[in-house]
Write an enzyme that holds these catalytic residues in place. Structure first.
Site: not given
Lengths: 319, 182
Positions: A62-63, A112, A90, A140
């Protein structure tokens, strides 16, 4: 300039750092931009030529989608950078990854990350805007802002102000970045906040934030204007925080029976994704008190506003 | 210009609009004001048209913040107010209103914004003050007052209820507000 513009920040890292005027500036901008999504041409040219990178080190649908759509509605170009397919797998560090992305000429990184403070560190090391889309259990900010926006809309219908509200935030407070962002924003705007949850997930130490803490959900049902139900984050809970899912649900789940004891105009929020039947029943989530889908559409307007404020053009020559 | 001059000028523009056949017959008319003071002009002129003709028309307010190009590289951002047009503009006669016509950049932005809402039959422009100094090839169809003033002067329009009184003032010495383009 007769208006008093109130936004000068290139980054949005936390709500803790914002003033109440800055929070209101985001909400007002979001309100103006909400109309864009109702047009047949759902786009304005404000961020034409700007490049925005979605840099998500944690899962999100959603975000990430919301930020992507928001950037597109402002005419920015968006690059989705998926960690599982990137050099991070990696062994490249966050900073090296970000720097090489910035070297390609981007205007904003939306990040995020599982570590609290990662966006803050990044903002000091790269020459572009950094927008926090959730860092560990820290903050958030856009979720906090969209929750606030949704509450303000409801306030208008009820003839109230945010400072009149009593908001309960219920659930896994300790692990929740949504709770922290809500808490900062609501207390700055003068709302009364009560945190609710089991002692293991809602420690009394939160009282230091200037809020009430209770472990008895039923005791506050009749007093609150808004109930913000948090998701139980099994991925962050490391030890046995509660005996069983059924017990959690029985003491801290929002169901019809509890909703009946709330005020008639109570507003139910949930940041999603929901554990239906655990913290919230389907009947409540899909019921008339629920603003959960409004939160999602408001989130788009709020993220358009944040992008505009952080990377949009400066002051204009004529008022 | 004092309050009574502003009122007189608005009356004069309204009369010119009422005399303009293409606006008053044919396609349904919408008055769209550029926020914030163009919106006030739109409301006042719409009231005058309704009072004299009894004709129904739509009034909208256009926020052009997201379409502007006259930017100074300063990180203080204008908070937009939003567009309010609760009608379709397709096939309408649209009269766009603004307080001051200067470089033409605001009008360019407003035209682009209107295009995103549909395809009007035609668009005309009315302004309270035309102060010259055009940078884009734009001219107004209805002008309340023409001013010949140096480029560095600044025209300040006050209109109730945004401001405490109606007035038009020219600040000639004005290095206007800080951050404004030289």
């Amino acid at each position: 300039m007769t208006q008093t513009p109130t936004w000068t920040r290139p980054h949005l890292l936390t709500l803790e750092a914002l003033s109440s005027q800055e929070i209101m500036a985001v909400l007002d901008t979001a309100e103006a931009l909400k109309e864009v999504s109702t047009r047949s041409i759902k786009k304005v040219p404000a961020l034409r030529g700007k490049v925005v990178v979605n840099l998500f080190f944690e899962d999100s649908t959603r975000t990430r989608t919301s930020f992507r759509l928001a950037a597109q509605r402002m005419s920015a170009d968006v690059v989705d950078f998926s960690v599982s397919t990137s050099s991070v797998s990696k062994g490249e560090t966050l900073i090296d990854t970000a720097r090489s992305i910035v070297a390609m000429g981007v205007d904003a990184i939306i990040i995020r990350h599982r570590s609290s403070g990662a966006p803050e560190v990044l903002s000091r090391l790269v020459q572009c805007s950094v927008i926090n889309a959730g860092d560990g259990s820290h903050e958030h900010p856009t979720q906090g802002l969209l929750d606030l926006f949704t509450m303000r809309e409801a306030c208008r219908q009820r003839g109230k102000k945010i400072s009149d509200l009593h908001v309960a935030i219920v659930g896994d407070i300790a692990n929740s970045r949504v709770a922290r962002s809500n808490l900062w924003a609501l207390t700055k705007l003068g709302a009364k906040v009560t945190l609710v949850g089991p002692t293991t997930l809602c420690p009394s130490a939160f009282a230091e934030f200037g809020v009430q803490v209770t472990h008895d959900f039923d005791s506050i049902l009749g007093e609150v204007d808004v109930i913000n139900m948090l998701r139980v984050q099994f991925e962050r809970i490391t030890s046995a925080a509660f005996p069983s899912v059924r017990e959690y649900s029985r003491y801290f789940g929002l169901n019809d029976e509890r909703l009946k004891r709330c005020r008639a105009d109570v507003l139910v929020l949930h940041p999603g994704p929901m554990n239906r039947g655990l913290e919230i029943t389907s009947a409540v989530a899909d019921g008339e008190k629920s603003a959960i889908l409004r939160q999602v559409s408001n989130g788009l307007a709020v993220r358009m506003a944040v992008l505009y404020l952080c990377i949009g053009a400066g002051q204009f020559s004529e008022s | 210009m004092a309050a009574e001059d502003v009122a007189q000028t608005v009356r004069q523009i309204s009369q010119e609009i009422l005399a303009a056949g293409e606006l008053m017959s044919g396609a349904p008319l919408a008055l769209v004001g550029i926020r914030r003071r163009g919106e006030i002009l739109a409301q006042r002129i719409a009231a005058a048209i309704v009072a004299q003709t009894g004709r129904t028309l739509e009034v909208g307010a256009l926020d052009i913040t997201m379409y502007r190009d006259d930017v100074v590289g300063n990180r203080s951002i204008i908070i937009p107010m939003g567009t309010e047009m609760n009608f379709r503009i397709d096939n309408r006669a649209v009269l766009l209103l603004d307080d001051v016509l200067h470089t033409g950049r605001s009008v360019r932005a407003a035209l682009d914004a209107l295009m995103d809402f549909g395809r009007p039959r035609f668009i005309r422009l009315a302004v309270l003050v035309d102060r010259g100094g055009r940078e884009y090839p734009i001219s107004a169809d209805f002008v309340g007052r023409r001013l010949e003033i140096p480029d560095e002067s600044r025209v300040r329009v006050s209109l109730k209820p945004i401001d405490s009184d109606d007035a038009v003032v020219v600040d000639s010495a004005a290095p206007a507000a800080a951050g404004v383009r030289p």
